[in-house]
Design an enzyme around this catalytic site. Structure first.
Site, PDB file in Angstrom:
ATOM      1  N   HIS A   1      -2.988   8.298   1.600  1.00  0.00           N
ATOM      2  CA  HIS A   1      -4.066   8.221   2.576  1.00  0.00           C
ATOM      3  C   HIS A   1      -5.163   7.279   2.102  1.00  0.00           C
ATOM      4  CE1 HIS A   1      -5.464  11.530  -0.087  1.00  0.00           C
ATOM      5  NE2 HIS A   1      -6.634  10.952   0.079  1.00  0.00           N
TER       6      HIS A   1
ATOM      7  N   HIS B   1      -8.053  -4.655  -2.855  1.00  0.00           N
ATOM      8  CA  HIS B   1      -7.971  -4.100  -1.503  1.00  0.00           C
ATOM      9  C   HIS B   1      -6.737  -3.217  -1.356  1.00  0.00           C
ATOM     10  CE1 HIS B   1      -5.501  -7.811  -1.067  1.00  0.00           C
ATOM     11  NE2 HIS B   1      -4.745  -7.019  -0.324  1.00  0.00           N
TER      12      HIS B   1
END
Length: 142
Positions: free
Chosen positions: A76, A7
């Protein structure tokens, strides 16, 4: 050595605002962990059918003054969308600034309430240039 992606974690100042933003993008909460002792909440969000690649939001209950006002150093997050124009229009209608409009029918950037830069990419081939996006200037930085 086997390696498996787990993650990405981003720290947030206002969990409710951040949750609302990521839900606009289409992510949904898949699990949550709250630590009374550590005084933090972890919320894992994922796109439908993609629970194996979650985004972890970390919220510190006592505030997080260490969180920079401009998280550009992070880079990002990137998400593919089926129609970049419709996605950007929906986000804009819900008060999200389109920092880098999809002038090319392929790519746009927005920012979360915590200044996390989010790249939106058109799934498949780029769409034909269309207004108002084709002539829209960038806002801020992305």
């Amino acid at each position: 050595m086997a390696l498996k992606y787990l993650h990405v974690m981003v720290r947030v100042k206002d969990l409710e605002k951040s949750m609302a933003f990521y839900e606009l993008l289409g992510l949904r909460e898949i699990r949550r962990y709250e630590s009374e002792q550590g005084r933090f909440t972890l919320v894992y969000l994922a796109a439908p059918g993609q629970d194996e690649t979650p985004l972890e939001l970390t919220y510190n209950w006592d505030g997080d003054e260490g969180l920079p006002s401009d998280s550009r150093h992070f880079g990002h997050l990137a998400y593919g969308v089926d129609n970049i124009y419709e996605t950007c229009a929906m986000l804009q209608e819900n008060g999200v600034t389109i920092n880098r409009p999809p002038r090319d029918g392929r790519m746009a950037f927005v920012r979360s309430p915590d200044n996390i830069s989010i790249e939106l990419l058109q799934n498949g081939e780029a769409l034909a240039p269309a207004e108002p996006w084709a002539s829209m200037e960038s806002t801020g930085h992305w």
